[in-house]
Design a protein around this motif. Structure first.
Motif, mmCIF file in Angstrom:
data_model
loop_
_atom_site.group_PDB
_atom_site.id
_atom_site.type_symbol
_atom_site.label_atom_id
_atom_site.label_comp_id
_atom_site.label_asym_id
_atom_site.label_seq_id
_atom_site.Cartn_x
_atom_site.Cartn_y
_atom_site.Cartn_z
ATOM 1 N N VAL A 10 1.414 -0.751 0.159
ATOM 2 C CA VAL A 10 -0.217 -0.256 0.294
ATOM 3 C C VAL A 10 1.072 1.247 -0.058
ATOM 4 O O VAL A 10 0.677 2.165 -0.591
ATOM 5 C CB VAL A 10 -0.962 0.048 0.831
ATOM 6 C CG1 VAL A 10 -1.463 1.662 1.552
ATOM 7 C CG2 VAL A 10 -2.199 -0.636 1.887
ATOM 8 N N ALA A 11 1.833 1.206 1.078
ATOM 9 C CA ALA A 11 2.925 2.123 1.042
ATOM 10 C C ALA A 11 3.133 1.999 -0.450
ATOM 11 O O ALA A 11 3.598 3.594 -0.991
ATOM 12 C CB ALA A 11 3.814 2.279 2.342
ATOM 13 N N GLY A 12 4.007 1.871 -1.237
ATOM 14 C CA GLY A 12 4.186 1.875 -2.571
ATOM 15 C C GLY A 12 3.285 2.269 -3.555
ATOM 16 O O GLY A 12 3.519 3.112 -4.776
ATOM 17 N N TYR A 13 1.952 1.733 -3.057
ATOM 18 C CA TYR A 13 1.593 2.181 -4.076
ATOM 19 C C TYR A 13 0.294 3.435 -3.860
ATOM 20 O O TYR A 13 0.423 4.483 -4.709
ATOM 21 C CB TYR A 13 -0.123 1.756 -4.269
ATOM 22 C CG TYR A 13 -1.341 1.621 -5.029
ATOM 23 C CD1 TYR A 13 -0.891 1.910 -6.584
ATOM 24 C CD2 TYR A 13 -2.381 1.965 -4.322
ATOM 25 C CE1 TYR A 13 -1.781 2.278 -7.331
ATOM 26 C CE2 TYR A 13 -3.365 2.512 -5.016
ATOM 27 C CZ TYR A 13 -3.665 2.898 -6.470
ATOM 28 O OH TYR A 13 -4.054 3.218 -7.528
ATOM 29 N N LYS A 23 -11.597 12.986 -3.686
ATOM 30 C CA LYS A 23 -10.937 12.599 -4.941
ATOM 31 C C LYS A 23 -9.673 11.232 -4.653
ATOM 32 O O LYS A 23 -9.463 10.144 -5.287
ATOM 33 C CB LYS A 23 -10.666 13.720 -6.355
ATOM 34 C CG LYS A 23 -10.325 12.606 -7.395
ATOM 35 C CD LYS A 23 -10.434 14.421 -9.128
ATOM 36 C CE LYS A 23 -10.444 13.455 -10.040
ATOM 37 N NZ LYS A 23 -10.430 14.772 -10.697
ATOM 38 N N ILE A 24 -8.783 11.752 -4.174
ATOM 39 C CA ILE A 24 -7.496 11.075 -3.759
ATOM 40 C C ILE A 24 -7.961 9.617 -3.070
ATOM 41 O O ILE A 24 -7.682 8.255 -3.693
ATOM 42 C CB ILE A 24 -6.217 11.716 -3.139
ATOM 43 C CG1 ILE A 24 -5.390 12.522 -3.931
ATOM 44 C CG2 ILE A 24 -5.415 10.952 -3.581
ATOM 45 C CD1 ILE A 24 -5.086 13.960 -3.209
ATOM 46 N N VAL A 25 -8.769 9.977 -1.709
ATOM 47 C CA VAL A 25 -9.030 8.545 -0.991
ATOM 48 C C VAL A 25 -9.843 7.470 -1.839
ATOM 49 O O VAL A 25 -9.651 6.569 -1.471
ATOM 50 C CB VAL A 25 -9.927 9.668 -0.023
ATOM 51 C CG1 VAL A 25 -10.423 8.232 1.275
ATOM 52 C CG2 VAL A 25 -8.886 10.249 0.605
ATOM 53 N N GLU A 26 -10.614 8.084 -2.355
ATOM 54 C CA GLU A 26 -11.490 7.088 -3.596
ATOM 55 C C GLU A 26 -10.650 6.610 -4.133
ATOM 56 O O GLU A 26 -11.313 4.858 -4.390
ATOM 57 C CB GLU A 26 -13.045 8.515 -3.856
ATOM 58 C CG GLU A 26 -13.893 8.805 -3.410
ATOM 59 C CD GLU A 26 -14.806 9.603 -3.329
ATOM 60 O OE1 GLU A 26 -14.684 10.080 -5.271
ATOM 61 O OE2 GLU A 26 -15.800 9.473 -2.807
ATOM 62 N N LYS A 27 -9.932 7.045 -4.601
ATOM 63 C CA LYS A 27 -9.360 6.860 -5.372
ATOM 64 C C LYS A 27 -8.394 5.456 -5.309
ATOM 65 O O LYS A 27 -8.246 4.100 -5.853
ATOM 66 C CB LYS A 27 -8.309 7.630 -7.089
ATOM 67 C CG LYS A 27 -7.154 6.694 -7.443
ATOM 68 C CD LYS A 27 -8.244 5.395 -7.885
ATOM 69 C CE LYS A 27 -6.485 5.349 -10.008
ATOM 70 N NZ LYS A 27 -6.938 4.519 -10.629
ATOM 71 N N ILE A 49 -12.512 1.425 6.815
ATOM 72 C CA ILE A 49 -12.612 2.389 6.529
ATOM 73 C C ILE A 49 -13.752 2.853 6.616
ATOM 74 O O ILE A 49 -14.248 4.369 6.950
ATOM 75 C CB ILE A 49 -11.535 3.017 4.982
ATOM 76 C CG1 ILE A 49 -9.863 2.999 6.084
ATOM 77 C CG2 ILE A 49 -12.000 4.342 4.809
ATOM 78 C CD1 ILE A 49 -8.593 3.068 5.359
ATOM 79 N N GLU A 50 -14.913 2.153 5.634
ATOM 80 C CA GLU A 50 -15.919 2.597 4.554
ATOM 81 C C GLU A 50 -16.447 2.746 5.875
ATOM 82 O O GLU A 50 -17.441 3.210 5.915
ATOM 83 C CB GLU A 50 -16.102 2.173 3.911
ATOM 84 C CG GLU A 50 -15.540 2.100 2.534
ATOM 85 C CD GLU A 50 -15.457 0.784 1.252
ATOM 86 O OE1 GLU A 50 -16.411 0.000 1.365
ATOM 87 O OE2 GLU A 50 -16.102 1.610 -0.092
ATOM 88 N N THR A 103 -8.878 12.900 4.803
ATOM 89 C CA THR A 103 -7.963 13.529 4.321
ATOM 90 C C THR A 103 -6.919 11.919 4.043
ATOM 91 O O THR A 103 -6.844 10.613 4.780
ATOM 92 C CB THR A 103 -7.125 13.950 5.247
ATOM 93 O OG1 THR A 103 -6.772 13.609 6.065
ATOM 94 C CG2 THR A 103 -8.157 15.138 5.650
ATOM 95 N N VAL A 104 -5.946 12.745 2.967
ATOM 96 C CA VAL A 104 -4.927 11.575 2.540
ATOM 97 C C VAL A 104 -3.854 10.886 3.742
ATOM 98 O O VAL A 104 -3.707 10.430 4.319
ATOM 99 C CB VAL A 104 -4.044 12.186 1.686
ATOM 100 C CG1 VAL A 104 -3.479 11.478 1.689
ATOM 101 C CG2 VAL A 104 -5.418 12.684 0.192
ATOM 102 N N ASP A 105 -4.338 12.282 4.802
ATOM 103 C CA ASP A 105 -3.277 11.897 6.048
ATOM 104 C C ASP A 105 -3.698 10.540 6.965
ATOM 105 O O ASP A 105 -3.201 10.436 7.640
ATOM 106 C CB ASP A 105 -2.503 13.003 6.899
ATOM 107 C CG ASP A 105 -1.860 13.944 6.096
ATOM 108 O OD1 ASP A 105 -0.964 13.171 5.371
ATOM 109 O OD2 ASP A 105 -1.804 14.880 6.023
ATOM 110 N N GLU A 106 -4.741 11.122 6.996
ATOM 111 C CA GLU A 106 -6.124 10.352 8.080
ATOM 112 C C GLU A 106 -6.040 9.144 7.580
ATOM 113 O O GLU A 106 -5.520 8.323 8.039
ATOM 114 C CB GLU A 106 -7.739 10.727 8.248
ATOM 115 C CG GLU A 106 -7.187 12.376 9.217
ATOM 116 C CD GLU A 106 -8.489 12.328 9.456
ATOM 117 O OE1 GLU A 106 -9.681 12.097 8.067
ATOM 118 O OE2 GLU A 106 -9.268 13.453 10.145
ATOM 119 N N LEU A 107 -6.172 9.124 5.819
ATOM 120 C CA LEU A 107 -6.065 6.921 5.394
ATOM 121 C C LEU A 107 -4.295 6.701 6.023
ATOM 122 O O LEU A 107 -4.889 5.342 5.885
ATOM 123 C CB LEU A 107 -5.878 7.596 4.219
ATOM 124 C CG LEU A 107 -6.583 6.353 3.291
ATOM 125 C CD1 LEU A 107 -7.176 5.474 4.517
ATOM 126 C CD2 LEU A 107 -6.580 6.625 1.942
#
Length: 147
Positions: free
Chosen positions: A34-37, A59-63, A79-80, A89-93
């Motif tokens: 996941v980190a690499g992706y 948009k980034i999180v959904e993608k 997460i859902e 946010t992306v950082d929270e994810l």
């Protein structure tokens, strides 16, 4: 000067179209973490932002969530269920993923430790799946105190 700027805008627009297509078709590779992706996804996102594309966190999180492999369904479901996708946010994810990974690693170490103890005869598994440690003494093992 005006003609020169129009050429730059045209190149930027073409580059943005290419980046949009790549972003939309981007998927996690088999065996990729996941980190690499996440790093690959953010590289495209940053390039798009540099070209003037408005990329919000939603948009980034959904993608990210829709393009993970099936191995990470537990992460997506978690997460859902626990977060509102529109507000994360992306950082929270990233933090959520890291905390789940740490918990998973701790559980894996605990399971390996219990398995080793079971192989050594130090613990027994109850019918309900709980692990019960046996109390052993030196006398139980056939060794007497030399003093």
């Amino acid at each position: 000067m005006k003609i020169k700027h129009q050429g730059t805008a045209r190149v930027k627009r073409a580059q943005l179209q290419r980046l949009r297509k790549t972003f939309e078709t981007l998927e996690m590779r088999f065996g990729e973490g996941v980190a690499g992706y996440f790093v690959r996804l953010m590289e495209f996102t940053n390039d798009m932002r540099n070209c003037g594309e408005g990329m919000d966190d939603v948009k980034i999180v959904e993608k990210l969530l829709r393009s993970l492999t099936e191995n990470f369904n537990f992460l997506v479901c978690s997460i859902e269920e626990s977060k509102e996708i529109d507000r994360i946010t992306v950082d929270e994810l990233k933090r959520h993923y890291k905390s789940m990974k740490v918990r998973s690693l701790r559980e894996e170490v605990k399971n390996k430790s219990n398995k080793w103890k079971m192989n050594q005869g130090m613990v027994e598994e109850e019918e309900d799946g709980t692990i019960r440690e046996e109390e052993t003494t030196l006398e139980d093992e056939g060794e007497a105190d030399p003093l």
